[in-house]
Scaffold this motif. Sequence first.
Motif, PDB file in Angstrom:
ATOM      1  N   ASP A 274      60.891 -63.147  -7.175  1.00 50.39           N
ATOM      2  CA  ASP A 274      61.000 -64.361  -7.996  1.00 50.39           C
ATOM      3  C   ASP A 274      60.130 -64.182  -9.220  1.00 50.39           C
ATOM      4  OD1 ASP A 274      62.722 -65.915  -6.326  1.00 50.39           O
ATOM      5  OD2 ASP A 274      61.037 -66.198  -4.946  1.00 50.39           O
ATOM      6  N   LEU A 275      60.754 -64.119 -10.380  1.00 54.10           N
ATOM      7  CA  LEU A 275      60.027 -63.967 -11.630  1.00 54.10           C
ATOM      8  C   LEU A 275      59.824 -65.326 -12.299  1.00 54.10           C
ATOM      9  CD1 LEU A 275      61.841 -60.798 -13.040  1.00 54.10           C
ATOM     10  CD2 LEU A 275      59.577 -60.881 -11.977  1.00 54.10           C
ATOM     11  N   ARG A 276      58.902 -65.348 -13.238  1.00 58.47           N
ATOM     12  CA  ARG A 276      58.675 -66.562 -14.012  1.00 58.47           C
ATOM     13  C   ARG A 276      59.610 -66.546 -15.216  1.00 58.47           C
ATOM     14  NH1 ARG A 276      52.223 -65.381 -14.142  1.00 58.47           N
ATOM     15  NH2 ARG A 276      51.756 -65.905 -11.959  1.00 58.47           N
ATOM     16  N   HIS A 277      60.251 -67.680 -15.447  1.00 60.11           N
ATOM     17  CA  HIS A 277      61.144 -67.773 -16.608  1.00 60.11           C
ATOM     18  C   HIS A 277      60.676 -68.848 -17.588  1.00 60.11           C
ATOM     19  CE1 HIS A 277      63.940 -64.991 -14.720  1.00 60.11           C
ATOM     20  NE2 HIS A 277      63.820 -65.690 -13.601  1.00 60.11           N
ATOM     21  N   PHE A 278      60.475 -70.042 -17.088  1.00 61.59           N
ATOM     22  CA  PHE A 278      60.018 -71.126 -17.952  1.00 61.59           C
ATOM     23  C   PHE A 278      58.926 -71.913 -17.241  1.00 61.59           C
ATOM     24  CE2 PHE A 278      64.407 -70.266 -19.165  1.00 61.59           C
ATOM     25  CZ  PHE A 278      64.268 -70.077 -20.538  1.00 61.59           C
ATOM     26  N   GLY A 279      57.998 -72.435 -18.027  1.00 57.23           N
ATOM     27  CA  GLY A 279      56.939 -73.269 -17.480  1.00 57.23           C
ATOM     28  C   GLY A 279      57.309 -74.741 -17.555  1.00 57.23           C
ATOM     29  N   PRO A 280      56.366 -75.621 -17.188  1.00 59.54           N
ATOM     30  CA  PRO A 280      56.617 -77.067 -17.195  1.00 59.54           C
ATOM     31  C   PRO A 280      56.980 -77.602 -18.576  1.00 59.54           C
ATOM     32  CG  PRO A 280      54.612 -76.552 -15.987  1.00 59.54           C
ATOM     33  CD  PRO A 280      55.049 -75.305 -16.657  1.00 59.54           C
ATOM     34  N   THR A 281      56.490 -76.941 -19.615  1.00 59.14           N
ATOM     35  CA  THR A 281      56.758 -77.423 -20.977  1.00 59.14           C
ATOM     36  C   THR A 281      58.079 -76.903 -21.518  1.00 59.14           C
ATOM     37  OG1 THR A 281      55.560 -75.562 -21.954  1.00 59.14           O
ATOM     38  CG2 THR A 281      54.286 -77.552 -21.457  1.00 59.14           C
ATOM     39  N   GLY A 282      58.757 -76.070 -20.742  1.00 58.86           N
ATOM     40  CA  GLY A 282      60.020 -75.510 -21.221  1.00 58.86           C
ATOM     41  C   GLY A 282      59.853 -74.209 -21.974  1.00 58.86           C
ATOM     42  N   LYS A 283      58.592 -73.776 -22.174  1.00 59.94           N
ATOM     43  CA  LYS A 283      58.361 -72.504 -22.855  1.00 59.94           C
ATOM     44  C   LYS A 283      58.469 -71.354 -21.856  1.00 59.94           C
ATOM     45  CE  LYS A 283      55.370 -74.110 -26.595  1.00 59.94           C
ATOM     46  NZ  LYS A 283      54.048 -73.974 -27.246  1.00 59.94           N
ATOM     47  N   LYS A 284      58.795 -70.186 -22.388  1.00 61.42           N
ATOM     48  CA  LYS A 284      58.890 -69.006 -21.524  1.00 61.42           C
ATOM     49  C   LYS A 284      57.536 -68.720 -20.885  1.00 61.42           C
ATOM     50  CE  LYS A 284      62.713 -66.062 -22.956  1.00 61.42           C
ATOM     51  NZ  LYS A 284      63.074 -64.724 -23.452  1.00 61.42           N
ATOM     52  N   SER A 285      57.570 -68.371 -19.619  1.00 62.14           N
ATOM     53  CA  SER A 285      56.339 -68.031 -18.904  1.00 62.14           C
ATOM     54  C   SER A 285      56.201 -66.517 -18.791  1.00 62.14           C
ATOM     55  CB  SER A 285      56.343 -68.657 -17.513  1.00 62.14           C
ATOM     56  OG  SER A 285      56.313 -70.056 -17.598  1.00 62.14           O
ATOM     57  N   GLU A 286      54.968 -66.049 -18.837  1.00 57.17           N
ATOM     58  CA  GLU A 286      54.660 -64.624 -18.825  1.00 57.17           C
ATOM     59  C   GLU A 286      54.647 -64.076 -17.395  1.00 57.17           C
ATOM     60  OE1 GLU A 286      51.570 -62.549 -21.718  1.00 57.17           O
ATOM     61  OE2 GLU A 286      50.567 -63.457 -20.003  1.00 57.17           O
ATOM     62  N   ASN A 287      55.204 -62.882 -17.237  1.00 59.66           N
ATOM     63  CA  ASN A 287      55.138 -62.152 -15.974  1.00 59.66           C
ATOM     64  C   ASN A 287      54.127 -61.020 -16.121  1.00 59.66           C
ATOM     65  OD1 ASN A 287      57.551 -63.179 -14.202  1.00 59.66           O
ATOM     66  ND2 ASN A 287      58.364 -62.983 -16.273  1.00 59.66           N
ATOM     67  N   VAL A 288      53.431 -60.727 -15.030  1.00 62.32           N
ATOM     68  CA  VAL A 288      52.379 -59.706 -15.089  1.00 62.32           C
ATOM     69  C   VAL A 288      52.604 -58.643 -14.012  1.00 62.32           C
ATOM     70  CG1 VAL A 288      49.898 -59.242 -15.002  1.00 62.32           C
ATOM     71  CG2 VAL A 288      50.729 -61.434 -15.915  1.00 62.32           C
ATOM     72  N   LEU A 289      52.963 -57.440 -14.450  1.00 63.93           N
ATOM     73  CA  LEU A 289      53.004 -56.271 -13.569  1.00 63.93           C
ATOM     74  C   LEU A 289      51.619 -55.645 -13.594  1.00 63.93           C
ATOM     75  CD1 LEU A 289      56.299 -54.246 -14.213  1.00 63.93           C
ATOM     76  CD2 LEU A 289      55.354 -54.825 -11.975  1.00 63.93           C
ATOM     77  N   LYS A 290      51.101 -55.310 -12.423  1.00 62.43           N
ATOM     78  CA  LYS A 290      49.749 -54.773 -12.371  1.00 62.43           C
ATOM     79  C   LYS A 290      49.679 -53.632 -11.362  1.00 62.43           C
ATOM     80  CE  LYS A 290      46.392 -57.774 -12.609  1.00 62.43           C
ATOM     81  NZ  LYS A 290      45.395 -58.821 -12.236  1.00 62.43           N
ATOM     82  N   ALA A 291      48.978 -52.577 -11.739  1.00 63.00           N
ATOM     83  CA  ALA A 291      48.708 -51.456 -10.841  1.00 63.00           C
ATOM     84  C   ALA A 291      47.191 -51.304 -10.748  1.00 63.00           C
ATOM     85  CB  ALA A 291      49.331 -50.170 -11.363  1.00 63.00           C
ATOM     86  N   GLU A 292      46.666 -51.440  -9.527  1.00 64.29           N
ATOM     87  CA  GLU A 292      45.221 -51.353  -9.322  1.00 64.29           C
ATOM     88  C   GLU A 292      44.918 -50.153  -8.447  1.00 64.29           C
ATOM     89  OE1 GLU A 292      43.632 -55.674  -8.741  1.00 64.29           O
ATOM     90  OE2 GLU A 292      45.725 -55.637  -8.047  1.00 64.29           O
TER      91      GLU A 292
END
Length: 202
Positions: free
Chosen positions: A166-184
């Motif tokens: 499940d990816l992020r597409h839009f936030g509560p304000t209707g703006k695009k939401s950022e997805n974060v891929l991370k390798a630790e």
Amino acid sequence: MSHTQSHATHSSKDNTKYYVVGALVVLAVILYVIFGGREAPAPAPAAPSAPAEEPLQPSNVDISKGYTVTRPSVVAGGDKQEGSFFGGVKCAKDAGKDGKDVLEYQLKNMADVPFTLRSVRVSEGKEINPLRVSINGHNLRKDVVEACGKDNLAPGELVTCKVEVDLRHFGPTGKKSENVLKAEGRIATGSASMVSVFKFFC
């Protein structure tokens, strides 16, 4: 022309012929002495060409940031480097099972040590360098062999992974939401560690 003159002329021609033949024989002997005893130099073996390093492919998403942080610092004046372990990122909304999104990404080991993508047992902690990959905090270690084709990454090695999340597409304000891929990643021998981040909009 008298018989004597004719004989002298013929004798002169024979002598010239013998001189020419003799000279050719001498020349052949000299050439044989110089070159005949030597073997032609063997061609030098071609230097083995290093395999071309496989680059990360451009991503088909809107990228907001990609960087890698290494501790202890390997960059003078800071510990953040431009670029990340990730590339070739693609996302397809609701294209997976149960309405999940399909995320495809490339992961390249930019370090000089091998990393293991699967969950590492405590007993392996001093021998294996674990690399935890996550999307928006969701661990992607489960089924990593199926998703990426393998679970060990040699230095410089690149794999392509495909997961349903499940990816992020839009936030509560209707703006695009950022997805974060991370390798630790953590180095088993010592206290060195690294975090590679790739932020994007889907």
